[in-house]
Design an enzyme around this catalytic site. Structure first.
Site, PDB file in Angstrom:
ATOM      1  N   THR B 158     -43.679  26.425  22.205  1.00  0.00           N
ATOM      2  CA  THR B 158     -44.339  25.780  23.362  1.00  0.00           C
ATOM      3  C   THR B 158     -43.246  25.139  24.210  1.00  0.00           C
ATOM      4  OG1 THR B 158     -44.848  23.882  21.944  1.00  0.00           O
ATOM      5  CG2 THR B 158     -46.623  25.445  22.370  1.00  0.00           C
ATOM      6  N   LYS B 184     -41.807  26.140  14.762  1.00  0.00           N
ATOM      7  CA  LYS B 184     -41.833  25.714  16.154  1.00  0.00           C
ATOM      8  C   LYS B 184     -42.095  24.217  16.210  1.00  0.00           C
ATOM      9  CE  LYS B 184     -44.614  24.835  18.702  1.00  0.00           C
ATOM     10  NZ  LYS B 184     -45.473  23.740  19.236  1.00  0.00           N
ATOM     11  N   THR B 195     -43.039  18.913  11.471  1.00  0.00           N
ATOM     12  CA  THR B 195     -43.027  19.972  12.473  1.00  0.00           C
ATOM     13  C   THR B 195     -44.453  20.308  12.821  1.00  0.00           C
ATOM     14  OG1 THR B 195     -42.178  22.121  13.090  1.00  0.00           O
ATOM     15  CG2 THR B 195     -43.172  21.957  10.911  1.00  0.00           C
ATOM     16  N   SER B 413     -49.920  18.371  33.168  1.00  0.00           N
ATOM     17  CA  SER B 413     -50.379  18.663  34.526  1.00  0.00           C
ATOM     18  C   SER B 413     -49.713  19.918  35.071  1.00  0.00           C
ATOM     19  CB  SER B 413     -50.132  17.457  35.422  1.00  0.00           C
ATOM     20  OG  SER B 413     -48.861  16.901  35.171  1.00  0.00           O
TER      21      SER B 413
END
Lengths: 413, 413
Positions: B158, B184, B195, B413
């Site tokens: 991400t 990740k 994590t 946003s």
């Protein structure tokens, strides 16, 4: 002192009246910088009753150790505060520095060293050259004046962008008494304690043991409910003094914390402590937003406070506030990590009056625009209902901005 | 995925071999963005033994609840991971989404829904439209290939700036087995768990209960000793699978965690977990420095870890690191606030090999230049000796930079 004043600074400052029985003076002792006011002396004309609460750090500063040792004596004749050097983690030299400072102050005033209280703020780990005090304390004692509160508040500032002052009055047995307080602190601010230094003085006649009881209770919903960065200082000090001058107006000395005549005073004191604590939070390093976080419906008040502080100390919540992002998912995260009982499916969250989540999911009538409008304000109330019990708590914090990183990335150098 | 890669990224990535018994595929299901890989499917050709450790959040995500419920069944046929939406705090809809996803996956593979494991990462609180999986899982199952580890690691990123991969080999009873792992996570990273998502697979033949024992122990000195921002995710998931394919080479199935044949495997697994955990810390949002914090001489290993994490999570320590400031006073502060036994006068602190403080004060031979030289490096070892006992712990973290604030101020946003 920072070049730019916090956008959350008060628009006007309270005007603190002179308070019978206490005088103050400042001086430039050259502790760290030349030609900068770095010492404050607060002198009590007669022995004042005294109470204090201090950092819970396991590595407290030498002045904190010194004050703790003197507190049982119960009376104060002077407080000496310096900025520029915290006299913390300074070992034997630190103890020698507090002893020398107290000796100088006691000599200037003509009192016992156990009636002197000390506080230091500034860099940790540098030896403090207390011989620098010797030259200034005599003159400070002579020059001290009563109408000096605002100057005193300014003198103890470090990275503060504005001085913190507050005043209240109350009646005890029909006699009007006054409470004045000053505080400093902008970073390394967290419960417990939540400020670095704060000094509160009243002219009321109250016993030390009663003062201590009032202060220990009053610190919980005020300074201990406020956090800037979760980092607890080695030097946090909040002291309360009562000069007793109001006895001249016929105020009968209060000797029991249960005395009903104390109710109005207690209320005024608590209000003043909360006022000062919020002023400190509003001056959080780099702050652009003030968050008031209220947790209700927790299993207990203590659980509510743990959850509220978990939210208030979350870097992700604080950065979202800085970005004016109504990111209530991070509130959920912070509730979840607090370790207290919480049931996702009972949780409800509000930003201001906008309920954004209820019953374990986004509010069906959620409006991003309405939530965002709240986030654009300077003061952001956040409410979380856990839905399990009746425990509640309110804490205050500020946002986490690039400016905080900048201030603390090069503070010492 | 961030535009700029962390300066702490590995210079080269391990090359992960195909591992017998597991295949993978990715797809673009349009969960949040169009035309972006957002689903990973890991398929086990035969039922694999499975173990897992999950977030300790009181508000875990729906996939975490789902995995926990399936774990006692003890075998896995597939893992479905999506990015873009964490399916956390999504109430009944969240449960419905996990059920629908599992049903689709089980149908694609021809197995029970209790052999499916799920993980989701992304925004909290948005309903996840699981119907989007239905169209892609059949094809993923058909297309899945073994030589796909690096692509798989990339697919679950991400805000990560680089994929995290690690591989190890070990012998069990003279038979060589392989362990591959991917992870990740870059923010909302803290013990426990440290994590967001990590999946480790071995071709060894090991019972689920043994795997669970290995994983529960292995997570402590690795992922649970690493923190980016102290914020514990609602979705943290670490799973370990054993396909058992090495049985074809004559590896006798391991059925007891005490089996001495497991020693080399345990060691290789722990090493791999630590490798992945450090890779996550090195990709901490906005990180420019890696801190390895070792505390010795504490009352117990647990006390040492509490102190080490207090240092690692201190915003003031982390911003000082960002500013390359050898501000050991903040280390003292963080030791003091940890709440564990500490005696200022026994404390010693090192940056790299430079001892900066000893016996409650600055080291007599302290050199600012030498300490600053350590701070200018990318990797900064910090050692604190408490001087009280023999407890020790090491944790890893990164610095706190303006970039962290920027990334998290406008993530949603």
């Amino acid at each position: 002192m920072s070049a730019t004043v916090s956008p959350l600074a008060p628009k006007t400052f309270a005007s603190l009246p002179a308070l019978r029985g206490v005088r103050m003076a400042t001086a430039s002792a050259g502790i760290k910088y030349k030609n900068r006011t770095d010492v404050l002396m607060m002198v009590f004309d007669a022995p004042a009753a005294v109470a204090g609460v201090f950092t819970k750090s396991k590595c407290p500063s030498a002045p904190v150790d010194f004050c703790r040792a003197n507190l049982p004596h119960g009376t104060a004749r002077a407080v000496v505060v310096n900025s520029g050097n915290a006299n913390a983690f300074t070992g034997m030299k630190g103890r020698a520095a507090t002893e020398l400072t107290a000796k100088s102050a006691a000599a200037a005033i003509g009192c016992g060293e156990n009636e002197i209280f000390l506080a230091s703020t500034g860099v940790i780990g540098e030896p403090l050259d207390a011989t620098k005090f010797a030259g200034v304390l005599d003159k400070m004692h002579a020059d001290a004046t009563g109408d000096f509160w605002f100057e005193a508040a300014k003198a103890i500032m470090t990275t503060d962008t504005y001085p913190k002052v507050a005043t209240r009055t109350a009646e005890i047995g029909g006699v009007k008494v006054t409470i004045n307080g000053i505080a400093k602190g902008a970073g390394m601010i967290a419960p417990d304690m939540a400020t670095m230094l704060s000094f509160v003085v009243t002219d009321a006649a109250i016993d030390s043991s009663v003062l201590q009881s009032l202060l220990s209770a009053g610190v919980e919903p005020s300074f201990n409910s406020m956090t800037v960065d979760s980092d607890t200082s080695t030097s946090d000090t909040l002291m309360l003094f009562a000069t007793g001058a109001a006895a001249a107006d016929g105020q009968a000395r209060i000797t029991s914390a249960d005395d009903p005549q104390l109710d109005a005073f207690r209320s005024a004191l608590n209000d003043l402590l909360k006022d000062l604590a919020i002023q400190v939070a509003r001056d959080g390093e780099g702050a652009t937003k003030m968050l008031e976080i209220t947790v209700t419906g927790a299993e207990s008040d203590a659980a509510a406070k743990t959850i509220a502080l978990s939210i208030a100390n979350s870097p992700l919540v604080k950065t979202a506030a800085a970005g004016e992002d109504a990111n209530w998912g991070r509130i959920v995260m912070a509730v979840g990590k607090a370790g207290e009982m919480a049931d996702r499916d009972r949780l409800a969250i509000w930003f201001g009056d906008v309920r954004v989540a209820v019953n374990g999911e986004r509010d069906p009538s959620y409006s991003e625009d309405a939530a965002s409008a709240v986030m654009k304000k300077q003061d952001i109330p956040v409410k979380v209902d856990i839905g399990l019990g009746s425990g509640k708590a309110t804490v205050w914090t500020c946002d986490l901005t690039k400016e905080y990183v900048a201030i603390n990335g090069d503070y010492r150098s």
